[in-house]
Motif scaffolding. Sequence first.
Motif, short mmCIF file in Angstrom:
data_model
loop_
_atom_site.label_atom_id
_atom_site.label_comp_id
_atom_site.label_asym_id
_atom_site.label_seq_id
_atom_site.Cartn_x
_atom_site.Cartn_y
_atom_site.Cartn_z
N VAL A 115 0.99 -1.02 0.00
CA VAL A 115 0.07 0.18 0.21
C VAL A 115 0.99 1.21 -0.01
CG1 VAL A 115 -1.97 1.29 1.15
CG2 VAL A 115 -1.70 -1.23 1.53
N TRP A 116 0.90 1.98 -1.10
CA TRP A 116 1.84 3.04 -1.32
C TRP A 116 0.73 4.38 -1.26
CZ3 TRP A 116 1.92 7.80 -3.56
CH2 TRP A 116 3.40 8.33 -3.65
N ASN A 117 1.48 5.22 -0.06
CA ASN A 117 0.72 6.79 0.13
C ASN A 117 1.83 7.56 0.06
OD1 ASN A 117 -0.95 8.72 1.27
ND2 ASN A 117 -0.97 7.78 3.11
N GLU A 118 1.39 8.82 -0.47
CA GLU A 118 2.45 9.73 -0.39
C GLU A 118 2.52 10.30 1.20
OE1 GLU A 118 0.86 12.86 -2.89
OE2 GLU A 118 -0.12 13.92 -1.26
N ASN A 119 1.58 10.14 1.99
CA ASN A 119 1.80 10.50 3.63
C ASN A 119 2.09 11.96 3.79
OD1 ASN A 119 1.53 9.54 6.22
ND2 ASN A 119 3.76 9.04 6.13
N ARG A 120 1.38 12.71 2.94
CA ARG A 120 1.76 14.17 3.34
C ARG A 120 0.65 14.99 4.42
NH1 ARG A 120 6.02 16.14 -0.17
NH2 ARG A 120 7.27 14.40 -0.06
N HIS A 121 -0.70 14.61 3.81
CA HIS A 121 -2.13 15.11 4.66
C HIS A 121 -1.69 14.83 5.88
CE1 HIS A 121 -4.21 16.93 1.13
NE2 HIS A 121 -3.89 15.72 0.59
N GLU A 122 -1.38 13.67 6.37
CA GLU A 122 -1.37 13.00 7.49
C GLU A 122 -0.45 13.75 8.19
OE1 GLU A 122 -1.17 11.15 4.91
OE2 GLU A 122 -2.30 9.24 4.93
N GLN A 123 0.75 14.33 7.72
CA GLN A 123 1.56 14.83 8.60
C GLN A 123 1.36 16.56 8.48
OE1 GLN A 123 4.09 13.08 9.49
NE2 GLN A 123 3.08 11.46 8.11
N LYS A 124 0.50 16.93 7.75
CA LYS A 124 0.15 18.54 7.71
C LYS A 124 -1.16 18.88 8.58
CE LYS A 124 2.43 19.84 3.36
NZ LYS A 124 2.05 20.45 2.24
N ASN A 125 -2.04 17.83 8.43
CA ASN A 125 -3.45 18.21 8.95
C ASN A 125 -3.82 17.31 10.00
OD1 ASN A 125 -5.98 18.73 9.01
ND2 ASN A 125 -6.34 18.82 6.79
N PRO A 126 -3.83 17.89 11.23
CA PRO A 126 -4.26 17.26 12.40
C PRO A 126 -5.65 16.44 12.02
CG PRO A 126 -3.78 19.32 13.06
CD PRO A 126 -3.88 19.37 11.55
N ALA A 127 -6.57 16.93 11.39
CA ALA A 127 -7.97 16.55 11.01
C ALA A 127 -7.62 15.18 10.51
CB ALA A 127 -8.79 17.34 10.40
N VAL A 128 -6.91 15.29 9.44
CA VAL A 128 -6.33 13.96 8.77
C VAL A 128 -5.80 12.56 9.68
CG1 VAL A 128 -5.38 12.79 6.90
CG2 VAL A 128 -6.23 15.25 6.49
N ARG A 129 -4.87 13.23 10.49
CA ARG A 129 -4.26 12.39 11.48
C ARG A 129 -5.33 11.92 12.38
NH1 ARG A 129 0.08 15.85 12.21
NH2 ARG A 129 -0.64 16.75 14.00
N ASP A 130 -6.21 12.60 12.76
CA ASP A 130 -7.06 12.19 13.74
C ASP A 130 -8.06 10.93 12.85
OD1 ASP A 130 -6.60 13.93 15.65
OD2 ASP A 130 -8.49 15.03 15.52
N ILE A 131 -8.29 10.94 11.80
CA ILE A 131 -9.14 9.97 11.04
C ILE A 131 -8.16 8.73 10.71
CG2 ILE A 131 -10.39 9.39 9.13
CD1 ILE A 131 -10.99 12.43 8.92
N PRO A 144 -4.64 7.75 11.99
CA PRO A 144 -3.54 7.90 12.96
C PRO A 144 -2.31 7.10 12.44
CG PRO A 144 -5.52 7.29 14.32
CD PRO A 144 -5.80 6.98 12.72
N ASP A 145 -2.49 6.01 11.75
CA ASP A 145 -1.15 5.48 11.23
C ASP A 145 -1.26 5.71 9.43
OD1 ASP A 145 -1.29 4.03 13.70
OD2 ASP A 145 -2.66 2.81 13.15
N GLY A 146 -1.71 6.63 9.01
CA GLY A 146 -1.95 7.13 7.83
C GLY A 146 -2.92 6.37 7.05
N ILE A 147 -3.31 6.86 5.88
CA ILE A 147 -4.44 6.06 4.96
C ILE A 147 -3.76 4.76 4.74
CG2 ILE A 147 -5.06 6.13 2.65
CD1 ILE A 147 -5.59 9.17 2.92
N HIS A 148 -2.21 4.66 4.48
CA HIS A 148 -1.63 3.54 3.79
C HIS A 148 -1.90 2.46 5.35
CE1 HIS A 148 1.10 6.17 6.05
NE2 HIS A 148 2.02 5.19 6.38
N GLY A 149 -1.57 2.97 6.46
CA GLY A 149 -1.64 2.26 7.53
C GLY A 149 -3.08 1.36 7.91
N THR A 150 -4.24 2.34 7.52
CA THR A 150 -5.64 1.67 7.75
C THR A 150 -5.66 0.60 6.82
OG1 THR A 150 -6.15 3.90 8.79
CG2 THR A 150 -7.79 2.43 7.63
#
Lengths: 245, 245, 245, 245
Positions: free
Chosen positions: B6-22, B24-30
């Motif tokens: 599962v490849w993810n650019e993983n940038r929104h997760e770093q920049k936007n707490p709202a995304v990190r809340d949804i 927490p392990d990144g879109i790729h982690g979920t």
Amino acid sequence: MLKVTVWNENRHEQKNPAVRDIYPDGIHGTIAEFLKAEGFDAGTATLDQPENGLTDEILANTDVLIWWGHLAHDEVRDEIVKKVQQCILDGMGLIVLHSGHFSKIFKTLMGTSCDLKWREANEKERLWVISPSHPITEGVGEYIELEKEEMYGEHFDIPAPDELIFTSWFEGGEVFRSGCTFKRGNGKVFYFRPGHETYPTYHNEQIQRVIINAVKWAQPVKREQPVYGNAQPLEEIKEKKGEGQ
Amino acid sequence: MLKVTVWNENRHEQKNPAVRDIYPDGIHGTIAEFLKAEGFDAGTATLDQPENGLTDEILANTDVLIWWGHLAHDEVRDEIVKKVQQCILDGMGLIVLHSGHFSKIFKTLMGTSCDLKWREANEKERLWVISPSHPITEGVGEYIELEKEEMYGEHFDIPAPDELIFTSWFEGGEVFRSGCTFKRGNGKVFYFRPGHETYPTYHNEQIQRVIINAVKWAQPVKREQPVYGNAQPLEEIKEKKGEGQ
Amino acid sequence: MLKVTVWNENRHEQKNPAVRDIYPDGIHGTIAEFLKAEGFDAGTATLDQPENGLTDEILANTDVLIWWGHLAHDEVRDEIVKKVQQCILDGMGLIVLHSGHFSKIFKTLMGTSCDLKWREANEKERLWVISPSHPITEGVGEYIELEKEEMYGEHFDIPAPDELIFTSWFEGGEVFRSGCTFKRGNGKVFYFRPGHETYPTYHNEQIQRVIINAVKWAQPVKREQPVYGNAQPLEEIKEKKGEGQ
Amino acid sequence: MLKVTVWNENRHEQKNPAVRDIYPDGIHGTIAEFLKAEGFDAGTATLDQPENGLTDEILANTDVLIWWGHLAHDEVRDEIVKKVQQCILDGMGLIVLHSGHFSKIFKTLMGTSCDLKWREANEKERLWVISPSHPITEGVGEYIELEKEEMYGEHFDIPAPDELIFTSWFEGGEVFRSGCTFKRGNGKVFYFRPGHETYPTYHNEQIQRVIINAVKWAQPVKREQPVYGNAQPLEEIKEKKGEGQ
């Protein structure tokens, strides 16, 4: 009057007297001639002209572009390929002939290697009509027979064509999807297999007929292009509660 | 056991707490998590890792690659894109999610702009099943409803998909081909629209089910790849007389 | 365990000792045997059994139906054909072999004449793989060669297949779309050309492999079927003024 | 000059004054009128005429047949349906409108139930263009909006169309493949969704434009039809030894 530009790399004609004998005005000259006889406004363009023959002005005055290349695919500059791609996405038709399967523009539009099997052995090709309701087959019999052609064989590494128009039988035992349509953006693309430079294929009336039909089929549709990007809603969107954005 | 990366650019997760809340392990982690729960051998890769996360070793150990990108499409290096394209042509499956429509790899495989209409307005999306016999729809109801999503609207500038699996209805008045299959070389590609980073879309069980089904569908076929290039005849070719070659 | 029913009209086997020599248990017996060896729950059914071999019970216990017929297409009763069609629309897979192209069930599902060219001349057939990413080609080489087969040639009057898997080359000069998929309702259909009764085609391991792969591909998708008919709105519809209804 | 026959069952017009108010000359009259204005040789035919309006002479003089039916599908005689099917396989174009999805001729050509969801609720329909390069969309904007129409919703039980031209958005939450092309034999078929009898849909200029474009697209291709049946070899077939025939 439909405006057609016949592009040819025009190298075999310069190097090989046998090719020049068959096509004294170049492959592009022969093709443009029968298109003019059909009533199209047909011009030519070749690789060694400025901008690889495809200036903005020429592209702006082209409804359908025909492409023949083989030896010098790499000499077509990337920015020219990008421009041609954009023209196609904007509605210009494209007809890719024979060894053009390996041209940059075709590979760019397909997204695959466009690789295939091949053999030069003076062998018989018979192109069978697979889609008899398609206008590209108008006036064409059940098959077109070519006494001598280069062989192209499956697997042909292209996306499944939108429409399969011809399939070739080869004397040496192979088959090939030799007439294929693809839509890309607002434009239409037709790949047509025959036309090795050492054979008089483009003097064959049935082959000419297919190319003429394909030009008509590939002509741009007169309409405004789609609008892309951020869009205002066309209907009211209800407010929603809770988490998420 | 199918190997999924599962490849993810993983940038929104770093920049936007709202995304990190949804996520927490990144879109790729979920995504990797629910794939593991299904029994797949699922790993993750992200843009800021060496080789953009896609080393030769990782690619060689991937049956199906899942792709999520948005902000940083341009940061994926061209040689990595070429490698991924080659892997797909060689048989690797690819699942492109949501804003991945503008990724280099998807545009390369499509040959078109992959442009579309879009809007972020917390609006309802309803994905209707169009192809009920397709294994990607196994266990999925007549439609999947998402309370809040970003809108993507037609015209979606892709080649006509080989199979249209889902079409979305949007509250604001648009429609979209939101589940599309494409074959490229020996590989299979599935584009699946939903998954804007500010919504919990990948926590939705029906969405998870579609991705799980798509992984199974996209797995490589076990067979030798086609051979390309010069080929000896399989049948005798008769000698011919006269002009031409 | 997938439940397969192999249906055969079983007439050539009764009339022609040469056929009986090749298929002592009938074409259906030979096919059922290699399917069982693969682990499927495979049974047989023949024309002269009650209900043309296809009772409600048997149909209800069939995931994938295989069909071989030739001499006696007309003897299959119309109400049986309707039942089989309904089963397919409800999700059952169907694999139509060889001369089954003229069966009532195939013609009903296609909507065309399903006509073709044919010739019995002990000629060589070579089936080329056209879609190397398709699971029906798993474990199959670039082509399958059959030393002697009946010829079927284009034009084959079917709708354009959803996927073209094989194309045949014939010694006598024809080509044929010999492996074709179609989706109908919730069901999947595969047409596979080879299998004239006087040749040992179904003893060929590559041919067996294709049929085994096709059974897996054609299996029903586990999901609730779509609901048809009058439907309540899922969203509020605004009242409108003026003429019309 | 293209010869078009507009067939209508013409029953709502007789029974319902509201329909008669919208279409004083019948739906067929309105459609024939705008086709004539475009320069086609357009006539009409209705169910209660001899031979259900479709005599051999009329069919022989029809390049493209347009079909509107709803209440009385069953009253179209089976032998007339067979004749119309044969005409289409022989090259005649067919445009099926709205509730014609349940006509015998459309179901025969599709091989499926052609069922769908429906609702009469004065709701808004917006037909989005999906295939902007297709000539059926010439002169049409990004979408056609109809203030009030009957809803048709997915799943629409048809084979995957050869080309998907329009997809509808409905106010009540559904989507629908509302413009679909199919090829059958030598003929071309276009299904176009809008046109419930209680709305003035066929007076809408954009809808008229689509039907005009579709007539041009569906016209027969001028060529000899394929030959079917037993065929002499085009190439020499070698004698073979051993078992089999």
